[in-house]
Design an enzyme around this catalytic site. Structure first.
Site, short mmCIF file in Angstrom:
data_model
loop_
_atom_site.label_atom_id
_atom_site.label_comp_id
_atom_site.label_asym_id
_atom_site.label_seq_id
_atom_site.Cartn_x
_atom_site.Cartn_y
_atom_site.Cartn_z
N SER A 183 0.84 -1.19 0.00
CA SER A 183 0.00 0.00 0.00
C SER A 183 0.89 1.25 0.00
O SER A 183 1.70 1.43 -0.90
CB SER A 183 -0.96 -0.05 1.20
OG SER A 183 -1.97 0.91 1.10
N GLU A 304 -9.34 -5.50 -3.75
CA GLU A 304 -8.72 -4.45 -2.94
C GLU A 304 -9.77 -3.56 -2.27
O GLU A 304 -9.72 -3.27 -1.08
CB GLU A 304 -7.81 -3.57 -3.82
CG GLU A 304 -6.65 -4.28 -4.48
CD GLU A 304 -5.40 -4.32 -3.63
OE1 GLU A 304 -5.44 -3.87 -2.47
OE2 GLU A 304 -4.38 -4.84 -4.13
N HIS A 398 -7.83 -5.65 0.32
CA HIS A 398 -6.58 -4.94 0.58
C HIS A 398 -5.97 -5.41 1.90
O HIS A 398 -6.67 -5.53 2.91
CB HIS A 398 -6.90 -3.44 0.65
CG HIS A 398 -5.71 -2.53 0.61
ND1 HIS A 398 -4.89 -2.42 -0.48
CD2 HIS A 398 -5.23 -1.65 1.53
CE1 HIS A 398 -3.96 -1.51 -0.23
NE2 HIS A 398 -4.14 -1.04 0.98
#
Length: 514
Positions: A183, A304, A398
């Site tokens: 990320s 995600e 995610h």
């Protein structure tokens, strides 16, 4: 015991692994060093105890909706620019490969003390693992007229230089450093990979759910101005440094509630600074000479967006807003009407939230990572993590892959996101691929080429697919003008109505973090 340039440290043996925690790589970033680039720590006499995690940097807590899924421990203290080392063989001479980990958290949250990031499994498999704390939020990425930009990124560079200079004492090889992040950590790793000042430091890189990017400076300034208005102070580093630290964190959290990966808005991020970041890092990596021989491991999770939208029931709210949410995603992604029409054609039964989520995921992650893999002369390897969480609604969201990569799926903090009964076979396969990549530069499947091979990590074990995201990526690159299905027209909301609805939607998704 191991010796660093600033003094000796004593760690602990834990199940046969030598662990050193809380080693300072820079001085405490407070007092005259507040909002300034990192400075070396003061040397110490004797042997410093490195048995416990060091202080974490100032950061607001996750909202209640997100805290049920994500852990973010706080360790008080000012000496927060520190790192941790897990090694199977401390002492010079081992020359083992090194993984340097940059955590995620939207550059506002996270730390190296998160139990999911325990490096023991990497060390057991012959890799020296280093995890890093760096300044976050306004302390690390605020943009002020009286302070240099990107102090948080400069912290990461200082930590990388520490590793290069010191890791031999911990059994590592400074010529075999892999920079890895997820990320915001992946964004940072990509920016550092492109930076002229890191050339020769990074042998390989792993970018998990993040592509190299810089934010518009005005977007970051707006976040700083929001905070300054709430605090009733000038938008300067001098004025911010005089504010009580806890008040500053509360104000940052309040000012950031209207920002999200889905609809954008003011945010903290890396900016072009003419020095460490001289230009667009993605362009430098795809068109320039930056790190051209470095092997890359790139990838994403299948769903995600579900971590951005599921907590707090935001998925349902986006579905209810329908056309307004879709128009907001189009504005966020600078997309014309052909793009959402194409997604409707590819996913005829999907709701608005899925269309919006996949559009934003592709815009932020898959399209730039495809572009990066396409352009690199060095070997690139691409993966997709597709195993769905055991918790309702999350899917392959995610950050779900992190427990698999680190081999920490049994940790309670991993189960907060994955649920119980994560498949051990999948965990072993994914962790082993990262170990192979860090060690040899080849994770065990075909390198990216015209066939676009993607390793799919799913419940049945990893398999290889060719071009599994080509249809979506083509919507952004070729504007193919797909035929519009009868029920998939994208309505247009009147300007005032759209603006009001967008404000309501941003309030709904204010807690989202990429």
């Amino acid at each position: 015991m191991a010796r660093t340039p600033h003094g000796a440290v004593r760690g602990r043996y834990e199940r046969g692994i030598a662990v050193f925690r809380g080693i300072p790589y820079a001085a405490p970033p407070f007092g005259p060093l507040r909002f300034r680039p990192p400075e070396p720590p003061e040397p110490w006499a004797g042997v410093r105890d490195a048995g416990a995690f060091g202080p974490t940097v100032p950061k607001p807590p996750y909202s209640e909706a997100f805290a049920q899924y994500l852990s973010d421990p706080v360790v008080p203290g000012d000496d927060c620019l520190n790192l941790n080392v897990w090694t199977p063989e401390p002492g010079p001479g081992a020359r083992l490969p090194v993984l340097v980990w940059l955590h995620g958290g939207a550059l506002t949250r996270g730390s190296s003390a998160v139990p999911v990031y325990d490096g023991s499994a990497f060390a057991r498999d012959g890799v020296v693992c280093v995890s890093v704390n760096y300044r976050l939020g306004v302390e690390g990425y605020g943009l002020f007229p009286d302070a240099p930009p990107n102090p948080g990124l400069r912290d990461q560079l200082a930590a990388l230089l520490w590793v290069y200079e010191s890791i031999e004492a911990f059994g590592g090889d400074p010529g075999r450093i892999t920079l890895c992040g997820q990320s915001a950590g992946a964004i940072s790793a990509g920016v550092l990979l492109a930076a002229p000042r890191t050339q020769g430091l990074i042998r390989r890189a792993v970018l998990q759910s993040g592509a190299p990017e810089v934010l518009d400076r005005e977007k970051v300034r707006r976040m700083v101005r929001r905070m300054a208005a709430r605090l009733k102070i000038p938008a300067t580093a001098e004025a911010f440094a005089a504010v009580d630290r806890e008040l500053l964190l509360r104000t940052q959290a309040e000012a950031g509630r209207l920002s999200s990966p889905v609809l954008g808005g003011p945010a903290f991020g890396i900016v072009v600074d003419g020095d460490l970041v001289p230009g667009d890092p993605l362009k430098a990596l795809t068109e320039g000479a930056a790190a051209r021989d470095a092997e890359l491991l790139l990838g994403w999770t299948r769903d995600e967006y579900r971590l951005w939208l599921v907590p707090g029931g935001l998925l349902e709210r986006v579905d209810r807003l329908g056309a307004v949410a879709l128009a907001g995603a189009m504005a966020r992604c600078h997309a014309g009407h052909d793009v959402p029409r194409g997604y409707r054609t590819l996913r005829p039964g999907a709701g608005t939230a899925e269309i919006v989520g996949q559009m934003v995921t592709d815009h932020l992650l898959r399209v730039p990572l495809h572009r990066l893999a396409d352009a690199r002369p060095g070997a690139s390897y691409v993966y997709e993590f597709a195993w769905p969480s055991g918790l309702p609604g999350l899917g392959a969201c995610h950050a779900l892959e992190l427990g698999f990569v680190f081999g920490t799926g049994d940790a309670p903090e991993s189960k907060k996101l994955a649920g119980e009964d994560a498949p051990q076979e999948l965990c072993d396969a994914m962790h082993a691929a990262w170990v192979r990549f860090v060690t040899t530069g080849d994770p065990g499947w075909a390198a990216w080429d015209a066939r676009r091979p993607v390793r799919i990590f799913d419940d049945g074990g990893p398999g290889l697919a060719y071009g599994p995201r080509d249809a979506e990526v083509a919507l952004w690159t070729a504007a193919p003008g797909l035929p519009e299905p009868p029920h998939t027209a994208v309505p247009r909301a009147p300007g005032a109505e759209l603006a009001a609805a967008m404000r309501r939607l941003r309030r709904s998704v204010g807690a989202l973090r990429r």
